[in-house]
Motif scaffolding. Structure first.
Motif, PDB file in Angstrom:
ATOM      1  N   ARG A   1       0.845  -1.201   0.000  1.00 13.11           N
ATOM      2  CA  ARG A   1       0.000   0.000   0.000  1.00 13.11           C
ATOM      3  C   ARG A   1       0.876   1.245   0.000  1.00 13.11           C
ATOM      4  N   ASP A   2       0.316   2.326  -0.548  1.00 13.29           N
ATOM      5  CA  ASP A   2       1.039   3.589  -0.512  1.00 13.29           C
ATOM      6  C   ASP A   2       0.669   4.373   0.739  1.00 13.29           C
ATOM      7  N   GLY A   3       1.142   5.613   0.840  1.00 15.41           N
ATOM      8  CA  GLY A   3       0.905   6.413   2.031  1.00 15.41           C
ATOM      9  C   GLY A   3      -0.548   6.773   2.254  1.00 15.41           C
ATOM     10  N   ASN A   4      -1.388   6.649   1.231  1.00 20.75           N
ATOM     11  CA  ASN A   4      -2.815   6.933   1.357  1.00 20.75           C
ATOM     12  C   ASN A   4      -3.638   5.682   1.601  1.00 20.75           C
ATOM     13  N   GLY A   5      -2.948   4.551   1.810  1.00 23.41           N
ATOM     14  CA  GLY A   5      -3.660   3.304   2.054  1.00 23.41           C
ATOM     15  C   GLY A   5      -4.160   2.616   0.802  1.00 23.41           C
ATOM     16  N   GLN A   6      -3.772   3.143  -0.381  1.00 21.68           N
ATOM     17  CA  GLN A   6      -4.188   2.534  -1.643  1.00 21.68           C
ATOM     18  C   GLN A   6      -3.178   1.466  -2.056  1.00 21.68           C
ATOM     19  N   TYR A   7      -3.687   0.388  -2.672  1.00 24.05           N
ATOM     20  CA  TYR A   7      -2.800  -0.695  -3.110  1.00 24.05           C
ATOM     21  C   TYR A   7      -2.050  -0.254  -4.365  1.00 24.05           C
ATOM     22  N   LEU A   8      -0.742  -0.346  -4.286  1.00 22.20           N
ATOM     23  CA  LEU A   8       0.139   0.244  -5.293  1.00 22.20           C
ATOM     24  C   LEU A   8      -0.005  -0.406  -6.658  1.00 22.20           C
ATOM     25  N   TYR A   9      -0.255  -1.715  -6.706  1.00 20.04           N
ATOM     26  CA  TYR A   9      -0.240  -2.446  -7.976  1.00 20.04           C
ATOM     27  C   TYR A   9      -1.615  -2.991  -8.361  1.00 20.04           C
TER      28      TYR A   9
ATOM     29  N   GLY B   1      -3.947  -1.239 -10.097  1.00 18.73           N
ATOM     30  CA  GLY B   1      -4.547  -0.484 -11.191  1.00 18.73           C
ATOM     31  C   GLY B   1      -5.540   0.515 -10.647  1.00 18.73           C
ATOM     32  N   PHE B   2      -6.725   0.580 -11.265  1.00 17.16           N
ATOM     33  CA  PHE B   2      -7.767   1.495 -10.790  1.00 17.16           C
ATOM     34  C   PHE B   2      -8.513   0.931  -9.576  1.00 17.16           C
ATOM     35  N   LYS B   3      -8.395  -0.368  -9.316  1.00 11.09           N
ATOM     36  CA  LYS B   3      -9.085  -0.989  -8.178  1.00 11.09           C
ATOM     37  C   LYS B   3      -8.194  -0.932  -6.937  1.00 11.09           C
ATOM     38  N   SER B   4      -7.722   0.261  -6.625  1.00 10.82           N
ATOM     39  CA  SER B   4      -6.693   0.416  -5.595  1.00 10.82           C
ATOM     40  C   SER B   4      -7.219   0.327  -4.167  1.00 10.82           C
ATOM     41  N   ALA B   5      -8.523   0.167  -3.994  1.00  9.87           N
ATOM     42  CA  ALA B   5      -9.080   0.088  -2.639  1.00  9.87           C
ATOM     43  C   ALA B   5      -9.024  -1.322  -2.067  1.00  9.87           C
ATOM     44  N   SER B   6      -8.739  -2.324  -2.889  1.00 12.01           N
ATOM     45  CA  SER B   6      -8.721  -3.712  -2.418  1.00 12.01           C
ATOM     46  C   SER B   6      -7.447  -4.411  -2.886  1.00 12.01           C
TER      47      SER B   6
END
Length: 404
Positions: A128-136, A138-143
């Motif tokens: 995850r990045d610093g915003n809690g989004q999954y880095l890899y 794509g656009f579905k970065s919340a899971s």
């Protein structure tokens, strides 16, 4: 000409108000260090300053976007470095597992170590990045983009989207890479991969492929090497298949076909097959390749020369090439990330040059000569004080002042 007291007071008040306005305007100019307070002060300079101000604002937004993109790419660069290190460790374990002196227990222990590396690889893939989004993802970065299924397999549930950021007037840049391009892809020039099906019952083992003629008309196709009655036959996987090479099989000999050659040892049984496949058609998923070799290492082998022993060694040969291809792909993606970071540095330098130039132009247009302005402010204060003293003096006069 007589001047009435009321007229004197009116004129004095007007003069005082005018001086107060001028003093206030000078004070605002000194406080803001700006010569043009309103468009009426200098219409041409005001219009040009407005355009430069908008340009500075846009430039600042590009700089903020570059900072955000740099942070995301910097994190990815660190993660990819760890992925490369993990892949190197996996390759070392695969080489270690190929020692013919190892027992079934030794190979099972290596399989356990490979499982640990698989868990580590899974953790890196779900960073995850610093915003809690999954880095890899794509656009579905919340899971999480990679999910381990009940059967132990790993599935990619993200998409192939790239989050583009406007980092300069004419440049959009991907601030991320999707997981499929890193963990489930190979480069166009990846090595051929040999493999054997579970249906083989002989002890034939292959030693990988090497390219001898990339200009061969069949180079780039997929092949099957089939053994029958002491002979080998190489066919393309075209529809229909085309036989491109035949000959007597020799233990430890080399089979040449389609611009490549492969060394084969052991004793194949009639009907045994060796698949020789381009990397993109052989399965490009790092997790699947690791799962397959772990399963192979946990199978018991009765010793050198046995079909079970051949299956393990062939599985190791397949995994070795697959992870060599995977490592090349990871390093290529890491190189792309580094190139984008270097480009952001150059864009930052250009943006800073523009900012300095535009701020200089703005200063020339609306900037204030502070020394001159402060001097004028002091003179205005003195003039205002003199006016006030004069009014007070006149107000205090009476007819008695002139009676002797």
């Amino acid at each position: 000409m007589r001047i009435s007291t009321q007229t004197f007071y009116d004129r004095s008040l007007n003069s005082l108000q005018s001086q107060q306005t001028a003093l206030s305007r000078l004070g605002m100019q000194v406080g803001t260090q700006t010569r043009v307070m309103t468009a009426s002060d200098d219409p041409i300079a005001a219009i040009r300053a407005l355009g430069i101000g908008k340009s500075l604002s846009v430039n600042a937004q590009f700089a903020a976007s570059r900072t955000q993109a740099n942070q995301s790419l910097g994190l990815s660069d660190n993660v990819l470095g760890n992925v490369a290190s993990t892949t190197h460790k996996i390759k070392e374990l695969l080489v270690q597992a190929g020692d013919n002196a190892l027992s079934d227990v030794d190979r099972a222990a290596i399989a356990t170590q490979l499982e640990s590396q698989m868990d580590q690889l899974m953790g890196l893939a779900n960073t995850r990045d610093g915003n809690g989004q999954y880095l890899y993802a794509g656009f579905k970065s919340a899971s999480p983009p990679f999910i381990k299924q009940a059967d132990g397999s790993v599935s990619y549930v993200g998409d192939q989207g790239e989050r583009l950021m406007q980092v300069d007037a004419a440049r959009q840049m991907a601030a991320n890479d999707n997981g499929r391009s890193i963990f489930q892809s190979v480069q166009a020039n990846a090595k051929y991969i040999g493999s054997t099906p579970a249906s083989n019952t002989g002890s034939a083992m292959f030693k990988g492929t090497s390219v001898v003629n990339a200009n061969d008309p069949n180079f780039g196709k997929d092949f099957d090497i089939t053994f029958l009655a002491g002979e080998y036959k190489v066919m393309t996987k075209d529809t229909p298949p085309v036989v491109i090479a035949t000959g007597p099989y020799k233990d430890g000999g080399t089979i040449t076909f389609g611009g490549m050659q492969m060394a084969v040892t052991g004793t194949p049984v009639d009907g045994d097959v060796i698949h020789v496949t381009t990397a993109k058609n052989a399965g490009t998923d790092m997790f699947s390749a690791l799962s397959d070799v772990i399963s192979a290492l946990r199978q018991p082998a009765s010793g050198g020369g046995s079909p079970a022993f051949a299956k393990i060694n062939n599985a190791l040969s397949t995994a070795n090439v697959k992870f060599s291809n995977a490592l090349d792909n990871v390093l290529t993606v890491a190189t792309s990330v580094g190139a984008r970071m270097a480009e952001l540095d150059m864009l930052d330098e250009g943006g800073e040059d523009r900012r300095v130039s535009e701020e200089g132009s703005l200063e020339n247009l609306v900037g204030l000569d502070m020394i001159g302005a402060i001097s004028q402010l002091e003179r205005q204060k003195m003039a205002m004080q003199a006016t006030m003293l004069t009014i007070m003096k006149v107000q205090s006069l009476s007819l008695m002042d002139y009676v002797k």
